[in-house]
Design an enzyme around this catalytic site. Structure first.
Site, PDB file in Angstrom:
ATOM      1  N   LYS A  34       0.815  -1.223   0.000  1.00 34.97           N
ATOM      2  CA  LYS A  34       0.000   0.000   0.000  1.00 34.97           C
ATOM      3  C   LYS A  34       0.848   1.273   0.000  1.00 34.97           C
ATOM      4  O   LYS A  34       0.417   2.317  -0.482  1.00 34.97           O
ATOM      5  CB  LYS A  34      -0.923   0.007   1.216  1.00 34.97           C
ATOM      6  CG  LYS A  34      -1.992  -1.080   1.191  1.00 34.97           C
ATOM      7  CD  LYS A  34      -3.060  -0.827   0.153  1.00 34.97           C
ATOM      8  CE  LYS A  34      -4.197  -1.838   0.241  1.00 34.97           C
ATOM      9  NZ  LYS A  34      -5.153  -1.654  -0.884  1.00 34.97           N
TER      10      LYS A  34
ATOM     11  N   GLU B  71      -9.675   5.900   3.057  1.00 38.38           N
ATOM     12  CA  GLU B  71     -10.491   4.853   3.646  1.00 38.38           C
ATOM     13  C   GLU B  71      -9.567   3.685   3.958  1.00 38.38           C
ATOM     14  O   GLU B  71      -8.503   3.552   3.360  1.00 38.38           O
ATOM     15  CB  GLU B  71     -11.577   4.400   2.672  1.00 38.38           C
ATOM     16  CG  GLU B  71     -11.139   3.351   1.627  1.00 38.38           C
ATOM     17  CD  GLU B  71     -10.038   3.826   0.667  1.00 38.38           C
ATOM     18  OE1 GLU B  71      -9.898   5.041   0.471  1.00 38.38           O
ATOM     19  OE2 GLU B  71      -9.313   2.962   0.130  1.00 38.38           O
TER      20      GLU B  71
ATOM     21  N   SER C 194       1.697  -9.642  -0.665  1.00 39.14           N
ATOM     22  CA  SER C 194       1.366  -8.220  -0.615  1.00 39.14           C
ATOM     23  C   SER C 194       1.628  -7.559   0.734  1.00 39.14           C
ATOM     24  O   SER C 194       1.855  -6.360   0.805  1.00 39.14           O
ATOM     25  CB  SER C 194      -0.100  -8.013  -1.004  1.00 39.14           C
ATOM     26  OG  SER C 194      -0.938  -8.789  -0.153  1.00 39.14           O
TER      27      SER C 194
END
Lengths: 416, 275
Positions: A92, A114, A381
């Site tokens: 991210k 969010e 991830s």
């Protein structure tokens, strides 16, 4: 027909994508699109983003040959693209850094975001601290309970976490609330959207800011193996890490692109987030894509053990890749993900995020049917620290060896 | 399809213009608390002075709406799973019981899409519903809908926002029925102040079109209603009314106090529009 040059000027990937938002937001999206198209071509922007990705976040992340996992499964060679080694522990941060720098170029003062599992929230809070923005992160009340550690981390970083109590109190409603807040504060506020979802230009922008995962992986596998992989596997909720690792390979027809989506308690139950397997085309949170919905177009609740995959929609480019047959998507249950989490922990000493565990589970199904000369790259991830508390109630480590056994049982392949 | 259907909104604005009165356009969420009560509320609104009614289709993810309308949507979905078809049925029932108001369906795009465009506009025309508002369908995405709507003589009422700027002219040039000006940045909900450039914005819209101009989002008091009566042809009131309905729910849910509940809503409206 599959076309690698998507989206078009309206933000469409075939029939998917577009911009279905209140008129109040249209100018902001047009302004964002123009800024994205202008600044990302400027050398100074590219340099600043690259500097932060390399020196601050620690890129390139390694492409690691998981020898013990590969041997255990007895098939293809499995490589892990270690996005878990990034600063803040997940992919991210790539997107948050790039959008943060973009927000700065646009002269915005405040950032909103969010978050579901909290990884995007933590990444955004980190970048806000680093670049000097005031920051609010919207998070469903349910997710705040599931991910207390990440809430605390965001607070430590100086971000206000706003509890969302509408609807299902999870990621979907956090997205709604962020869009609603943005409508009211569009003058000075930049919305760092965390997945390859939402209205144009977000799906394209997030993909382009995450493609570094695939660009690096492609280069690294050519260096390490002298050839491209046979398959690339990634977990898909909204689909940002998957889009990031898939995109540089979409033109390589010989590389299978495989998404693992959350089947929760099973696709024969109502508690799942298997948008590709059980969803249908619809408009949700600003774009047309696959969606879990009832016959009247009401959006259905999604369920996954992973707060990050617990989402009834999916990025429009994934819908396009599915419909054109370029990528395939398979459901993975909570149970399979938990087993895979333990398998990777035991064989490689890597505790993956629950999201990534879905990709590992898919790989564990696939690898044994492939030859030893074949190669799979898995997007790992994120790391599992954030989930440890959540999985404690499901997993008894003393029984974990059974989990590793389970995967041998399902292969049906003579491994040795 | 009937000609009267096409013209109910246009005729209403023409009538009111002759009288020099603004059109009061209430919004209610259909099915909150149930379909029968919604029909009675529509009739009450007509008696209290409404000119046109917006029939809100409850939706699971109402992006443009604030907490009051979100709550009413959740109530309507939770209790009776109210669908687009139910909302149309409520309009038909109100009409069959003598209601003469023009109806506008207010719905997010996904329920429209799942109903089927052709089928929806055919049904709206057959049901004497004159217009539709889709808050998450900007002009870039509305081509297909517009083509079908025009064929059935249904007005697509466009929203224009204070941030629309250069888009205003293009939006209103394709509009029919009237133009809906969003009075403030933000979602629906009562507020004490409006966007600072609101009057200038309304003037700009007025200059760009001959169609009636209505304003909405946040109007909740008689003072605000009077203020916009001077510059606009219509005033939409949603959240403030839906909140009144929410407060009247205990009365509406018992047969003994049902009339009293409707009276409470009626009194609110009369005070709001000064009648």
């Amino acid at each position: 027909m599959f076309n690698a040059n998507v989206p078009d000027e309206y933000g469409r990937f075939g029939k998917f994508g577009g911009r279905y938002v209140p008129e109040t937001l249209m100018n902001a999206l047009i302004e964002l699109e123009e800024a994205f198209n202008t600044y990302t071509k400027e050398e100074s922007f590219i340099q600043e983003v690259n500097y932060l990705l390399h020196r601050y976040s620690g890129r390139p992340t390694s492409l690691y040959y998981a020898q013990r996992l590969s041997e255990h499964l007895g098939g293809a060679k499995i490589y892990l693209k270690r996005e878990d080694l990034n600063h803040t522990g997940a992919h991210k941060i790539n997107n948050a850094i790039a959008q943060g720098v973009l927000a700065k170029r646009m002269g915005k003062k405040k950032i909103i975001a969010e978050t579901g599992a909290g990884q995007h929230g933590v990444a955004t809070a980190t970048v806000a601290a680093l670049l000097g923005f005031e920051c609010k992160v919207f998070m469903g009340e349910e997710d705040m309970k599931r991910q207390q550690l990440n809430v605390f981390r965001m607070n430590l970083l100086g971000t206000e976490v706003v509890p969302v109590t509408s609807g299902t109190r999870t990621l979907k409603d956090a997205c709604n609330e962020t869009l609603r807040y943005w409508v009211s504060h569009v003058d000075d506020t930049y919305y760092i959207l965390g997945s390859a979802t939402g209205p144009h230009p977000y799906p394209q922008m997030v993909r382009d800011f995450q493609r570094i995962i695939g660009d690096e992986a492609r280069k690294q596998i050519l260096e390490q193996e002298g050839r491209l992989p046979d398959a690339v596997v990634a977990a898909v909720g909204g689909g940002s890490n998957a889009m990031g690792i898939f995109y540089p390979f979409v033109g390589d027809a010989g590389v299978r692109l495989i998404g693992a989506e959350a089947a929760g308690k099973g696709i024969d139950t109502k508690e799942h987030a298997a948008t590709m397997t059980l969803g249908s085309p619809g408009v949700f949170q600003g774009s047309m894509s696959y969606l879990l919905q009832d016959e009247y177009g009401q959006v259905q609740e999604a369920h996954s053990i992973s707060a990050g995959l617990d989402y009834p929609g999916i990025g429009p480019e994934h819908a396009y890749l599915k419909d054109t047959g370029r990528a395939e998507y398979h459901p993975i249950t909570d149970k399979e993900a938990l087993d895979a989490l333990q398998l990777l922990s035991r064989t490689e000493g890597i505790i993956p995020a629950l999201e990534s565990a879905h990709a590992i589970a898919q790989t564990a199904k696939l690898a044994p049917s492939m030859g030893k000369d074949q190669i799979i790259i898995v997007s790992l991830s994120g790391r599992g620290d954030k989930d440890v508390e959540a999985i404690m109630k499901y997993v008894n480590p003393s029984e974990a060896s059974f989990a590793t056994q389970n995967f041998k049982g399902v292969t049906g392949h003579d491994a040795h | 399809m009937t000609l009267t259907n096409q013209n109910r909104i246009d005729r209403k604005f023409a009538e009111l213009k002759a009288l020099g009165e603004p059109a009061f356009i209430p919004f209610i969420t259909i099915g909150d608390p149930d379909l029968r009560t919604s029909v009675d509320i529509i009739k009450t609104l007509e008696q209290a002075g409404a000119a046109i009614v917006e029939l809100g289709v409850p939706y699971s993810d109402p992006l443009a709406d604030g907490p009051v309308i979100q709550r009413s949507s959740m109530r309507a979905l939770g209790k009776h799973q109210i669908s687009v078809r139910d909302c149309i049925e409520a309009a038909k029932l109100a009409r069959s019981e003598g209601c003469q108001l023009p109806f506008i369906l207010f719905t997010y795009y996904n329920p429209v899409l799942q109903f089927g465009l052709e089928k929806l506009f055919q049904t709206l025309a057959d049901s004497d519903i004159s217009g539709i508002i889709v808050p998450d369908l900007p002009m870039e995405e509305d081509e297909e809908v517009r083509t079908v709507a025009e064929r059935f003589g249904i007005h697509i009422i466009p929203l224009v926002a204070p941030t629309s700027n250069a888009r205003i002219h293009k939006i209103v040039s394709r509009a029919s029925g009237f133009v809906y000006c969003v009075s403030s940045l933000g979602v629906t909900g009562a507020r004490t102040s409006f966007h600072s450039g609101i009057d200038e914005f309304i003037t700009t819209v007025r200059k760009s079109t001959d169609l009636p101009v209505a304003v909405g989002f946040g109007v909740s008091t008689n003072e605000q209603f009077a203020r916009f009566s001077k510059t606009c042809d219509g005033i939409v009131v949603g959240s403030a009314l839906v909140r009144q309905i929410e407060e009247a729910l205990p009365l509406l849910e018992s047969e003994a106090t049902y009339r009293q509940g409707l009276l409470q809503i009626s009194n609110f409206v009369r005070e709001l529009i000064g009648k």
